[in-house]
Design an enzyme around this catalytic site. Structure first.
Site, PDB file in Angstrom:
ATOM      1  N   CYS A   1      13.382  47.762  29.147  1.00  0.00           N
ATOM      2  CA  CYS A   1      12.083  47.169  29.508  1.00  0.00           C
ATOM      3  C   CYS A   1      11.724  45.991  28.615  1.00  0.00           C
ATOM      4  O   CYS A   1      10.780  45.262  28.900  1.00  0.00           O
ATOM      5  CB  CYS A   1      11.000  48.231  29.436  1.00  0.00           C
ATOM      6  SG  CYS A   1      11.404  49.677  30.424  1.00  0.00           S
TER       7      CYS A   1
ATOM      8  N   HIS B   1       6.183  46.607  37.381  1.00  0.00           N
ATOM      9  CA  HIS B   1       7.155  46.569  36.275  1.00  0.00           C
ATOM     10  C   HIS B   1       8.563  46.259  36.787  1.00  0.00           C
ATOM     11  O   HIS B   1       9.426  47.135  36.822  1.00  0.00           O
ATOM     12  CB  HIS B   1       7.104  47.914  35.550  1.00  0.00           C
ATOM     13  CG  HIS B   1       7.892  47.969  34.280  1.00  0.00           C
ATOM     14  ND1 HIS B   1       8.287  46.856  33.567  1.00  0.00           N
ATOM     15  CD2 HIS B   1       8.352  49.040  33.567  1.00  0.00           C
ATOM     16  CE1 HIS B   1       8.960  47.242  32.495  1.00  0.00           C
ATOM     17  NE2 HIS B   1       9.026  48.550  32.476  1.00  0.00           N
TER      18      HIS B   1
ATOM     19  N   SER C   1       4.228  53.310  35.557  1.00  0.00           N
ATOM     20  CA  SER C   1       4.513  51.951  36.014  1.00  0.00           C
ATOM     21  C   SER C   1       5.187  51.997  37.382  1.00  0.00           C
ATOM     22  O   SER C   1       5.746  53.014  37.780  1.00  0.00           O
ATOM     23  CB  SER C   1       5.378  51.217  34.993  1.00  0.00           C
ATOM     24  OG  SER C   1       6.492  52.002  34.632  1.00  0.00           O
TER      25      SER C   1
ATOM     26  N   ILE D   1       7.733  50.834  40.524  1.00  0.00           N
ATOM     27  CA  ILE D   1       9.085  50.334  40.830  1.00  0.00           C
ATOM     28  C   ILE D   1       8.892  49.043  41.633  1.00  0.00           C
ATOM     29  O   ILE D   1       8.450  49.075  42.783  1.00  0.00           O
ATOM     30  CB  ILE D   1       9.877  51.391  41.605  1.00  0.00           C
ATOM     31  CG1 ILE D   1      10.089  52.620  40.709  1.00  0.00           C
ATOM     32  CG2 ILE D   1      11.207  50.826  42.097  1.00  0.00           C
ATOM     33  CD1 ILE D   1      10.595  53.841  41.439  1.00  0.00           C
TER      34      ILE D   1
END
Lengths: 393, 110
Positions: free
Chosen positions: A85, A339, A213, A215
């Site tokens: 990330c 995200h 978060s 997809i």
């Protein structure tokens, strides 16, 4: 080191797109940044790309060369950064170092992730395996832990040691959903009432489905250059990169000393504040890594916005909401804007650049002077922090 | 006598670790020896995995995933079995049972 300026910034709309593959996302973000900079793409010497899972999800490695070729700049020196990330943040930092050191004058930093894939293209089981490849397989992913569980374990320890509450976690999510409702680039542009967040089904305790978060498909790009070049181009609103930091912490959840902080964030923050000559109270607006509701609570402590253990109160008391003393995740963050993993770190830079250029419309923080971005990769084990300021061109 | 956990111990810094490492994550030393870690310990932190749409542990959900600290201070990520996973909490006493599929340490709450 030479001073580095951002002269172009753009990101795609975020979402789950049936009709857009990674080439569409790359083209949109890359051309948008070039148009914003107003330069000829031949001038761009290198492309630094954040991308987590091209190989795992899109059957595509060497994504940086593909990205450069896709937007008519095959001449560019290319390299891809993978740090889960934190990929986009790491790409930006290294591009900044290259321009600062005088290796290049003008570089594009891009992040891209195409995460929503039809199962007939790649079975969901394979997608899940690819998604979990940023977690230690032997010790953790292989034994039934996933990204949610990982941060949920940090959350429970923080609740145990400091009395942080489920309600405070939900208040972070509610705030970020509200910010997302004001962002036309966000995946979810809808406010979600606190009650609904609390009553949504659990994913991994203490996180409900509204606290994780998204997809997301998306890309973001910025163009950085020297002060002299920004001046020559007459870019009066060029944003100055004032500080950068990059820290590390154990890649294993079990082996780390503490589960209430990320040593990686703390180190990255210290480095960035020192380079910028600023302190946490100087920051006007920030994007920090809310991969889960709790993560933002840990981050505001690790970045020095409040003392350790008090992070739960920061959103609960309204300090990080638009209108508060330090609005955080004005974009909606990872739980509302979305995200797209490799793009996230670059997207944060785009959002903060826009804030410092007064381009943020309904989510504009008035007179924002200094902006901070923060990403966290793997089990809170890779972090970058960047501090940006209004240009003085 | 309770079941022990197959592990290694760093001969330089003394830190115990689950099997699989080639060097000690605490100090980097490759001077490791086989070690039987205590099978008794407690939950250091945890989460109950409720949404498990696929994978080998799908049928087990909801299940308690935990970082267990053994009584001889080894930390290990594991599944802790208990009749109602929602009652899991930090400090619960646990006992090691066995490795499942070579990758998943299974404990039970005692």
């Amino acid at each position: 080191m030479r001073e580095v300026y951002i002269i172009g910034a753009h990101e795609t709309e975020h979402g789950s797109f049936k009709d857009k593959n990674f080439r569409h996302l790359i083209a949109d973000a890359g051309n948008g940044a070039i148009n914003d900079a107003g330069i000829d793409r031949k001038e761009i010497q290198a492309l630094y790309l954040g991308n987590y899972n091209g190989n795992g999800l899109n059957s595509q490695n060497t994504m940086a060369a593909l990205a450069a070729t896709s937007i008519g700049m095959p001449h560019a020196a290319t390299l891809r950064f993978e740090a889960a990330c934190a990929s986009g943040g790491v790409a930006f930092r290294n591009a900044m170092i290259a321009v600062g050191a005088g290796v290049y004058d003008t570089v594009m930093v891009m992040g891209v992730e195409k995460m929503n894939i039809p199962p007939e293209e790649l079975p969901y089981e394979d997608q899940m395996k690819a998604a979990l490849s940023g977690v230690d397989y032997l010790y953790e992913a292989g034994s039934g832990m996933n990204g949610s569980t990982m941060f949920a374990m940090f959350a429970h320890r923080h609740m145990h040691e400091f009395g942080t509450t489920r309600l405070q976690l939900a208040q972070v999510a509610e705030k970020n959903k509200y910010h997302g409702s004001l962002n036309p680039y966000a995946y979810k542009q809808r406010e979600i009432p606190l009650e609904k967040i609390l009553k949504s089904p659990m994913i991994a305790t203490p996180f409900s489905a509204q606290e994780v978060s998204l997809i997301t498909d998306g890309a973001a790009a910025v163009i950085i250059t020297t002060k002299d070049r920004a001046k020559a181009l007459g870019k009066k609103n060029a944003v100055k990169v004032m500080g950068s930091g990059h820290g590390g912490a154990s890649f294993s959840v079990a082996f780390r000393a503490k589960h209430t902080e990320s040593e990686a964030t703390i180190a990255a923050g210290k480095e960035a504040y020192k380079m910028a000559g600023l302190k946490p109270s100087d920051i006007s607006v920030a994007e920090c890594h809310d991969c889960f509701s709790f993560t933002e609570i840990m981050n505001v402590e690790d970045l020095g916005f409040t003392e350790k253990g008090k992070g739960g109160f920061f959103a609960a008391e309204g300090h990080s909401r638009l209108g508060g003393k330090l609005p955080i995740n004005t974009s909606g963050g990872l739980t509302a804007k979305g995200h797209p993993i490799g793009a996230t770190g670059v997207g944060q830079i785009v959002e903060m650049t826009w804030q410092l250029q007064d381009k943020s419309d309904k989510r504009q923080v008035k007179d924002a002077k200094f902006a901070l971005t923060h990403v966290l990769g793997g089990p809170a084990s890779v972090s970058t922090v960047h501090i940006l300021g209004r240009g003085d061109i | 006598m309770s079941t022990t956990i197959p592990a290694v111990k760093c001969k330089d810094c003394g830190t115990p670790h689950p099997k699989g490492i080639a060097a000690c994550p605490a100090c980097g030393s490759m001077n490791l020896e086989d070690y039987e870690a205590k099978g008794t310990g407690s939950i250091y932190t945890y989460s109950v995995n409720t949404f498990v749409p696929m994978g080998k542990h799908k049928a087990r959900a909801p299940y308690c995933m935990a970082v267990v600290e053994t009584d001889d201070k080894m930390r290990i990520t594991a599944i802790v079995e208990m009749p109602d996973a929602d009652t899991a909490k930090i400090g619960d006493k646990v006992q090691f049972k066995a490795y499942e599929d070579k990758l998943t340490p299974i404990f039970e709450r005692v």
